[in-house]
Design an enzyme around this catalytic site. Structure first.
Site, PDB file in Angstrom:
ATOM      1  N   ASN A  10       3.590   3.680  10.103  1.00 40.37           N
ATOM      2  CA  ASN A  10       2.848   3.436   8.864  1.00 40.37           C
ATOM      3  C   ASN A  10       3.059   1.975   8.474  1.00 40.37           C
ATOM      4  OD1 ASN A  10       1.839   3.366   6.264  1.00 40.37           O
ATOM      5  ND2 ASN A  10       3.381   4.747   5.389  1.00 40.37           N
ATOM      6  N   LYS A  12       1.719   0.297   6.133  1.00 37.45           N
ATOM      7  CA  LYS A  12       1.614   0.043   4.684  1.00 37.45           C
ATOM      8  C   LYS A  12       0.783  -1.226   4.428  1.00 37.45           C
ATOM      9  CE  LYS A  12       5.912   2.523   4.158  1.00 37.45           C
ATOM     10  NZ  LYS A  12       7.159   2.733   3.444  1.00 37.45           N
ATOM     11  N   HIS A  94       1.478  10.151   0.721  1.00 37.88           N
ATOM     12  CA  HIS A  94       2.696   9.348   0.885  1.00 37.88           C
ATOM     13  C   HIS A  94       3.343   9.126  -0.486  1.00 37.88           C
ATOM     14  CE1 HIS A  94       5.376   6.024   1.711  1.00 37.88           C
ATOM     15  NE2 HIS A  94       5.348   6.426   2.972  1.00 37.88           N
ATOM     16  N   GLU A  96       4.566   6.665  -1.841  1.00 39.66           N
ATOM     17  CA  GLU A  96       4.127   5.447  -2.549  1.00 39.66           C
ATOM     18  C   GLU A  96       2.786   5.677  -3.237  1.00 39.66           C
ATOM     19  OE1 GLU A  96       4.646   2.882   0.810  1.00 39.66           O
ATOM     20  OE2 GLU A  96       6.814   3.163   0.641  1.00 39.66           O
ATOM     21  N   GLU A 166       9.715  13.206   3.962  1.00 42.74           N
ATOM     22  CA  GLU A 166      10.285  11.882   3.730  1.00 42.74           C
ATOM     23  C   GLU A 166      11.006  11.856   2.381  1.00 42.74           C
ATOM     24  OE1 GLU A 166       7.886   8.668   5.932  1.00 42.74           O
ATOM     25  OE2 GLU A 166       6.727   9.198   4.163  1.00 42.74           O
ATOM     26  N   GLY A 172      12.633   2.997   3.137  1.00 41.15           N
ATOM     27  CA  GLY A 172      12.795   1.549   2.978  1.00 41.15           C
ATOM     28  C   GLY A 172      14.146   1.137   2.417  1.00 41.15           C
ATOM     29  N   SER A 212      13.717   5.363   6.817  1.00 38.32           N
ATOM     30  CA  SER A 212      14.689   4.493   7.493  1.00 38.32           C
ATOM     31  C   SER A 212      15.030   4.945   8.918  1.00 38.32           C
ATOM     32  CB  SER A 212      15.964   4.358   6.653  1.00 38.32           C
ATOM     33  OG  SER A 212      15.649   3.763   5.404  1.00 38.32           O
TER      34      SER A 212
HETATM   35  P1  PGA Z   1      10.670   3.357   6.236  1.00 37.61           P
HETATM   36  O1  PGA Z   1       9.341   4.036   5.659  1.00 37.61           O
HETATM   37  O2  PGA Z   1      10.751   3.739   7.695  1.00 37.61           O
HETATM   38  O3  PGA Z   1      10.477   1.879   6.016  1.00 37.61           O
HETATM   39  O4  PGA Z   1      11.826   3.904   5.459  1.00 37.61           O
HETATM   40  C1  PGA Z   1       8.944   5.327   6.036  1.00 37.61           C
HETATM   41  C2  PGA Z   1       7.639   5.670   5.362  1.00 37.61           C
HETATM   42  O5  PGA Z   1       7.427   5.294   4.206  1.00 37.61           O
HETATM   43  O6  PGA Z   1       6.764   6.340   5.967  1.00 37.61           O
END
Ligand code: PGA
Length: 252
Positions: A10, A12, A94, A96, A166, A172, A212
């Site tokens: 992803n 983003k 997601h 976010e 997640e 992140g 992560s």
């Molecule tokens: P990350 O994000 O691997 O940077 O923690 C995962 C995601 O948001 O799908």
């Protein structure tokens, strides 16, 4: 039952056109028999990405869709528009999107319906906040996100859904959930699916972990019984990290 692993990157809101082209040309080297590899660049780069990867096995997917077919929704992109450029899968829900764009369970269920009506596949994201976990509400939250987001689907429609668990606190942050927490939640999710759709569907549904994931922890995470791959954020922007994660999913 042996489920095929998925590793989805992803991207983003990262990577302009030139950067996306460069990353894609590095990713073309990836080959993994036992893994379905997917990348989700931004809307502006989907067409280019899909054309560049036409002869590769990497699938290009979108990060979101709007829930209506068309109309006065300035700035939005519909499932039908994505299909018209060859994009057949979308991430939906997601954390976010839920957090920064106020996407509620109701909106997400409409997005899911739009995807299903257009025969698009779905990577449906769920995950609890740290406060939910600290208050021991994590199972309840996950149950309600699934119930409100996807469990209204009929069995045959649900077959086009992949779940991505997640935990928001692991996205992140460099703070991965531990193996026990991951396996426990994936098993819980699979059992919920079993109660709703029966054994066969629950044994076939792919449940990804996200938060992560790095080349250093991927192998351990992917070896867990109910983990069928990963949704990768930060590490998907680096071709060698991403290909090492794919390798881990492919069996090392
Ligand atoms: P990350 O994000 O691997 O940077 O923690 C995962 C995601 O948001 O799908």
């Amino acid at each position: 039952m042996k489920r095929k692993k998925i590793v989805a990157g992803n991207w983003k809101m990262n990577m302009n056109l030139v950067e996306s082209k460069n990353l894609i040309s590095d990713l073309k080297e990836i080959s993994a028999e036992n893994v379905d590899v997917k990348i989700a660049p931004s809307f502006t780069n989907l067409y280019m990405a899909n054309s560049s990867l036409e002869s590769s096995k990497i699938e290009v997917v979108s990060q979101d869709i709007h829930h209506e077919q068309k109309g006065a929704y300035t700035g939005e992109i519909s499932a039908e528009m994505l299909l018209s450029i060859g994009i057949e899968t979308s991430i939906i829900g997601h954390s976010e999107r839920r957090k920064y764009f106020n996407e509620t369970d109701l909106i997400l269920s409409k997005k899911v319906n739009s995807a299903v009506q257009n025969s698009m596949k779905i990577i449906f994201c769920i995950g609890e906040e740290l406060s939910d976990r600290n208050n021991s509400n994590h199972f309840e939250i996950i149950k309600s996100q699934l119930t409100n987001g996807v469990f209204h689907l009929e069995s045959k429609e649900f077959k086009s859904v992949v779940i991505a668990y997640e935990p928001v606190w692991a996205i992140g942050t460099g703070m991965t959930a531990n193996s026990h927490q991951i396996q426990e939640m994936h098993e819980f999710i699979r059992n919920l699916i079993k109660s709703n759709y029966g054994v066969e569907i629950s044994e076939n549904v792919q449940i990804l972990y996200g938060g992560s994931v790095k080349p250093t922890n991927a192998e351990e995470i992917f070896s867990l019984k109910d983990v069928d791959g990963g949704l990768i954020g930060g590490a998907s922007l680096n071709s060698s990290d991403f290909s090492n994660i794919v390798k881990a999913a492919n069996g090392g």
